[in-house]
Design a protein around this motif. Sequence first.
Motif, PDB file in Angstrom:
ATOM      1  N   GLU A   1       0.717  15.408  -9.918  1.00  0.00           N
ATOM      2  CA  GLU A   1       0.169  14.068 -10.154  1.00  0.00           C
ATOM      3  C   GLU A   1      -0.683  14.026 -11.414  1.00  0.00           C
TER       4      GLU A   1
ATOM      5  N   TRP B   1       5.766  10.198 -10.223  1.00  0.00           N
ATOM      6  CA  TRP B   1       5.789   9.808 -11.633  1.00  0.00           C
ATOM      7  C   TRP B   1       5.976  11.006 -12.562  1.00  0.00           C
TER       8      TRP B   1
ATOM      9  N   HIS C   1       4.549  14.805  -7.272  1.00  0.00           N
ATOM     10  CA  HIS C   1       4.227  13.399  -7.496  1.00  0.00           C
ATOM     11  C   HIS C   1       5.327  12.694  -8.265  1.00  0.00           C
TER      12      HIS C   1
ATOM     13  N   ASP D   1       4.931   7.779  -3.565  1.00  0.00           N
ATOM     14  CA  ASP D   1       4.336   8.309  -4.805  1.00  0.00           C
ATOM     15  C   ASP D   1       4.124   9.811  -4.695  1.00  0.00           C
TER      16      ASP D   1
ATOM     17  N   TRP E   1       4.345   2.534  -4.951  1.00  0.00           N
ATOM     18  CA  TRP E   1       3.644   1.896  -6.071  1.00  0.00           C
ATOM     19  C   TRP E   1       4.676   1.474  -7.113  1.00  0.00           C
TER      20      TRP E   1
ATOM     21  N   ASP F   1       5.160   4.008 -10.116  1.00  0.00           N
ATOM     22  CA  ASP F   1       5.915   5.204  -9.717  1.00  0.00           C
ATOM     23  C   ASP F   1       7.379   4.844  -9.469  1.00  0.00           C
TER      24      ASP F   1
ATOM     25  N   PHE G   1      -4.120  -0.341 -15.011  1.00  0.00           N
ATOM     26  CA  PHE G   1      -4.101   1.102 -14.785  1.00  0.00           C
ATOM     27  C   PHE G   1      -3.821   1.889 -16.086  1.00  0.00           C
TER      28      PHE G   1
ATOM     29  N   TRP H   1      -7.807  -4.950 -12.253  1.00  0.00           N
ATOM     30  CA  TRP H   1      -7.528  -3.588 -12.690  1.00  0.00           C
ATOM     31  C   TRP H   1      -6.319  -3.544 -13.641  1.00  0.00           C
TER      32      TRP H   1
HETATM   33  C1  RAM Z   1      -2.729   6.905  -7.503  1.00  0.00           C
HETATM   34  C2  RAM Z   1      -1.394   7.476  -7.250  1.00  0.00           C
HETATM   35  C3  RAM Z   1      -0.222   6.569  -7.571  1.00  0.00           C
HETATM   36  C4  RAM Z   1      -0.492   5.675  -8.743  1.00  0.00           C
HETATM   37  C5  RAM Z   1      -1.797   4.984  -8.633  1.00  0.00           C
HETATM   38  C6  RAM Z   1      -2.109   4.092  -9.811  1.00  0.00           C
HETATM   39  O1  RAM Z   1      -3.252   6.431  -6.312  1.00  0.00           O
HETATM   40  O2  RAM Z   1      -1.334   8.626  -8.002  1.00  0.00           O
HETATM   41  O3  RAM Z   1       0.901   7.338  -7.842  1.00  0.00           O
HETATM   42  O4  RAM Z   1       0.552   4.794  -8.992  1.00  0.00           O
HETATM   43  O5  RAM Z   1      -2.803   5.953  -8.536  1.00  0.00           O
END
Ligand code: RAM
Length: 532
Positions: free
Chosen positions: A491, A515, A513, A217, A226, A229, A341, A339
């Motif tokens: 990020e 994503w 990051h 990530d 993840w 990502d 996200f 959770w």
């Molecule tokens: C954080 C990181 C990661 C993401 C999660 C949900 O720990 O940024 O990239 O996928 O959150």
Amino acid sequence: MPLNETPTIPQGEPILHWLALADALKPGIREQEQLPLNCIKARANPAHPMRFESQAACSIQELEQRSIRAGDSVIIDFGGHRTGYLSFKLRATGREADAPVRLRLVFGEVLNDVASPLYPYSAWLSQAWLPEEIITVDDIPQDVRVPRRHAFRFVLLEVIATSKEFAVQVHKVRAHAVTSAPATFNELPTQVPDWVRRVDEVSIATLRDCMQTCFEDGPRRARRLWIGDLRLQAMTSYRVYGNEVDMQLVKRCLYLFAGLPREDGLVNACVYERPRPTYANIVALDYSALYAVVLCEYVVASGDHEAGLDLWPVARRQLELLLQHVGPDGLFSDPGDVWIFIDWADELERSSAMQGVLLFSLQKLLALAQILGLNDEVVQWKVLAQQMQTQARAQYWDTDQQLFVSGEGGQVSCASQAWLVLAGVAPDDLLGAAAVRKAMERADSVKPVTPYLYHYLVEALHSCGDRAGATALLKHYWGGMAELGADTFWEAYNPKDPLHSPYGDSHANSYCHAWSCTPAFFFRETGFFNVL
Ligand code: RAM
């Protein structure tokens, strides 16, 4: 439920032959030696959104001549970001070294990392992630290679102690960049605007530096795999590289998730590769749903039906479990103890966005069943997908506002628009695209705080054929980071407050990051350039 409060859920038995397959697919790592550019000074400028500006201080030749005493420091600039190692040679000046040398090194992805103090640290993530090393070097002269891998453009080198008798010189400073990404990629057409070329370079550098033995990530933090990502890295890598190397890496990642099942059958949101493949006890309902999306898109990109059939039961099981949270009314209801996200925006009401994620993933699973000749296994879900779509439109589309709403208070968020539009719930493409744009413009809507959700806004606009809207958003957001000097994309980025951290301290943020890498995907989409 926040990440750090996820309850313990018992671990299922690892599926050893899948982990063995994942292991066999582990890529080789290329290492490249790189020279620093120069030494710089960080000048505080409270008016600058990044708080500091860089000024040339001296050349590397001048650095090599300089005697550095205890208490002195220097910032070395490598002129761009890499994931890798640092090496240098230490010499004594004045007289023979009669003591060890203690150094402090700070590795900076952005200038703020090396310019503003790391302490007091106020994030809720471990302080051990801070990119800092204190090393003691005996027997000067000495070649030093810092054993820990870092993600950096800048290195702050501070001499903590020598003896009174001697100072040190730093010679032969080198970075050793590491990646599993191929050295060449599919270039953009030559006639693209400068901003596109720059955003593309930064996107590809982001993807490259996250491509290690898995799709990490972020190479600074958290260095792990993840699902959310992975989907964005995989789709970008097919367009940017589109060869055996990245296909195999996606396949390895799919098998790592599949080989580490939970007892409840859901795939984990995140797995660790080292010291042995295992998983973090974190589940996110939206990430589990996206496993089917990654598998479907992998099979389409690679034509690898064998892996598709092998992993089909895992993808199917995710939907089977998640659809238990969809009531007879065709609507997802949040179980409340797991959770979801979607984004780091705290105030976000997630139920309608989650309906969109589920429906989008179900649609991809149905497409995968079609490709693999497994339609019989999903007949009942075709009807359900239709019902989820119709009901979501009836329930969440507010005809007066021409926007999707979520929860009892009718919250308007960018997340709800992105996911429900992407799942085809909007009455038509024009209204769908307009809803995304409107939610971004409205002062009272819940805005995204991560490039992850910004990606889905752009993807939603693109899916409606609104290339002008998609391009404008991409330029505003990723172009904004590039204008602030990003060498890799971040990020978290809030254009109104660029150093904002969802973790409570900007030093905990990762500035390369995964994503964030998707502009390189969009730029390679057919027709995307028509509006530039
Ligand atoms: C954080 C990181 C990661 C993401 C999660 C949900 O720990 O940024 O990239 O996928 O959150």
